[in-house]
Scaffold this motif. Structure first.
Motif, mmCIF file in Angstrom:
data_model
loop_
_atom_site.group_PDB
_atom_site.id
_atom_site.type_symbol
_atom_site.label_atom_id
_atom_site.label_comp_id
_atom_site.label_asym_id
_atom_site.label_seq_id
_atom_site.Cartn_x
_atom_site.Cartn_y
_atom_site.Cartn_z
ATOM 1 N N LEU A 200 -5.059 -9.999 -5.048
ATOM 2 C CA LEU A 200 -3.416 -9.219 -5.417
ATOM 3 C C LEU A 200 -2.642 -9.206 -4.132
ATOM 4 O O LEU A 200 -1.682 -9.802 -3.977
ATOM 5 C CB LEU A 200 -3.537 -7.215 -5.235
ATOM 6 C CG LEU A 200 -4.563 -6.953 -6.305
ATOM 7 C CD1 LEU A 200 -4.588 -5.667 -5.810
ATOM 8 C CD2 LEU A 200 -3.599 -7.167 -7.890
ATOM 9 N N GLN A 201 -3.333 -9.215 -2.673
ATOM 10 C CA GLN A 201 -2.696 -9.939 -1.323
ATOM 11 C C GLN A 201 -2.344 -11.237 -1.191
ATOM 12 O O GLN A 201 -1.590 -11.363 -0.002
ATOM 13 C CB GLN A 201 -3.269 -8.628 -0.665
ATOM 14 C CG GLN A 201 -3.379 -7.879 -0.160
ATOM 15 C CD GLN A 201 -4.161 -7.091 0.371
ATOM 16 O OE1 GLN A 201 -5.314 -7.138 0.613
ATOM 17 N NE2 GLN A 201 -3.414 -5.858 1.074
ATOM 18 N N THR A 202 -3.051 -11.881 -1.538
ATOM 19 C CA THR A 202 -3.401 -13.132 -1.162
ATOM 20 C C THR A 202 -1.926 -14.039 -1.152
ATOM 21 O O THR A 202 -1.313 -14.679 -0.425
ATOM 22 C CB THR A 202 -4.541 -14.313 -1.583
ATOM 23 O OG1 THR A 202 -5.997 -13.529 -1.035
ATOM 24 C CG2 THR A 202 -4.428 -15.486 -1.202
ATOM 25 N N PRO A 203 -1.108 -14.408 -2.736
ATOM 26 C CA PRO A 203 0.045 -14.951 -2.449
ATOM 27 C C PRO A 203 1.428 -14.264 -1.756
ATOM 28 O O PRO A 203 1.490 -14.890 -1.342
ATOM 29 C CB PRO A 203 0.348 -15.019 -4.513
ATOM 30 C CG PRO A 203 -1.327 -14.957 -5.007
ATOM 31 C CD PRO A 203 -1.806 -13.561 -3.808
ATOM 32 N N TYR A 204 1.768 -13.275 -2.218
ATOM 33 C CA TYR A 204 2.076 -12.247 -1.104
ATOM 34 C C TYR A 204 1.316 -12.863 0.765
ATOM 35 O O TYR A 204 2.830 -13.178 1.205
ATOM 36 C CB TYR A 204 2.023 -11.004 -1.247
ATOM 37 C CG TYR A 204 2.476 -10.464 -0.330
ATOM 38 C CD1 TYR A 204 4.547 -9.917 -0.730
ATOM 39 C CD2 TYR A 204 2.357 -9.625 0.540
ATOM 40 C CE1 TYR A 204 5.099 -9.186 0.119
ATOM 41 C CE2 TYR A 204 3.299 -8.780 1.975
ATOM 42 C CZ TYR A 204 4.102 -8.466 2.018
ATOM 43 O OH TYR A 204 4.804 -8.165 2.475
ATOM 44 N N ALA A 205 0.780 -12.275 1.138
ATOM 45 C CA ALA A 205 0.483 -12.728 2.531
ATOM 46 C C ALA A 205 0.864 -14.353 2.532
ATOM 47 O O ALA A 205 1.042 -14.689 4.143
ATOM 48 C CB ALA A 205 -0.501 -12.403 2.957
#
Length: 317
Positions: A200-205
């Motif tokens: 969930l967070q890896t692409p956004y981060a």
């Protein structure tokens, strides 16, 4: 110097970064385990003292952020002893171009616009996983929303943004900078995204890490901290608190207006500044040997393997 020797030199230089992040990840998890065990013992003692049995309040255990806070403190002491106070003073006092109001609004719009892209990614990922009887919604509940305790608010809203900027846009980016600023931005963003350890967070981060890396290189580390603090305190915490009592339909409308508006603004900025953006992207060549050696050294490969295993395991918990 021969090609093989160059590659060996680069891998040795980059490997230490991966192992450093693995050590910090280990400290983080160790401190969290210690905090959870301490909380469990406290709950057990209180339960026995009032004769109510040995039940666990799992929500209270998960909302306790003292383990994370202690890990940040331990990491700060280690980095201080390793690098020295002058190193970090120089990181925070280093300046390039002054931040203009228009630049800040444009960068802020870009960060918020990425939030909307991430929402679309989460919806697509959930739809794909549902076809295999899996879901990411439980993971989403644990990584998003407002903090329910003071310790979690202090960690998520203040200490996490500050420590992550010092680590990734400070130590990591600074270590990669001799090999080119664009490479440093890309490499630090890749590790920042990977370090979040979930789908969930890896692409956004990663995408936000590109923006924050650019801000650090072209403006200063302080402005990267400001943007990160705004993201966690306002976008993640305050907006959730403002909308948590609204009906779901109104919540969705509110977020669509806020994030959709900023996403549109970020597109307008990119269109109006496209020549400037293209010129920046073409201003410096990234050495392919650096890219190859950065992602194929022992430290970074070990970090990739650990985070990939963590991402997969979260799907089945």
């Amino acid at each position: 110097m021969e090609e093989r020797q160059i590659n060996k030199f680069l891998r040795r230089k980059f490997s230490g970064i991966g192992w450093m992040l693995l050590c910090y990840y280990g400290i983080l998890n160790l401190m969290v385990v210690v905090a959870v065990v301490t909380d469990m013992l406290g709950q057990m003692i209180r339960s026995l003292s009032v004769g109510t049995g040995m039940g666990w309040d799992s929500d209270a255990l998960l909302d306790n952020a003292w383990g994370y806070i202690c890990a940040i403190a331990v990491g700060a002491v280690i980095l201080q002893g390793w690098k020295g106070s002058d190193y970090f003073r120089e990181l925070f006092t280093r300046r390039n171009r002054p931040m203009q109001t228009g630049d800040f609004v444009a960068l802020l719009s870009l960060c918020i616009g990425i939030q909307l892209l991430n929402s679309l990614w989460i919806g697509l990922l959930e739809a794909l996983l549902n076809g295999f009887g899996l879901s990411v919604m439980e993971t989403m509940d644990s990584v998003s929303g407002s903090a329910d305790t003071i310790s979690m608010f202090v960690y998520m809203g203040i200490l996490a943004p500050l420590s992550e900027e010092i680590l990734f846009r400070g130590v990591v980016l600074d270590a990669l900078r001799p090999y080119g600023k664009r490479f440093a931005i890309l490499g630090s963003a890749a590790l920042f995204g990977l370090f979040h350890g979930n789908l969930l967070q890896t692409p956004y981060a990663f995408l936000v890490g590109l923006v924050l890396g650019y801000v650090t290189v072209e403006h200063s580390l302080i402005w990267a901290v400001v943007l990160h603090l705004f993201n966690n305190l306002v976008l993640a915490d305050l907006l959730t608190r403002l909308t948590e009592n609204l009906p779901v339909v109104l919540q969705n409308m509110f977020y669509f207006v806020i994030f959709g508006g900023f996403a549109l603004a970020s597109l307008v900025v990119l269109v109006l500044r496209w020549r400037e953006v293209r010129s920046y992207l073409q201003s410096e060549w990234i050495d392919r040997r650096c890219l190859k050696c950065f992602f194929t050294n022992s430290g970074v490969l070990a970090l990739i393997a650990l985070m990939a295993a963590n991402m997969i395991s979260l799907l089945f918990l």
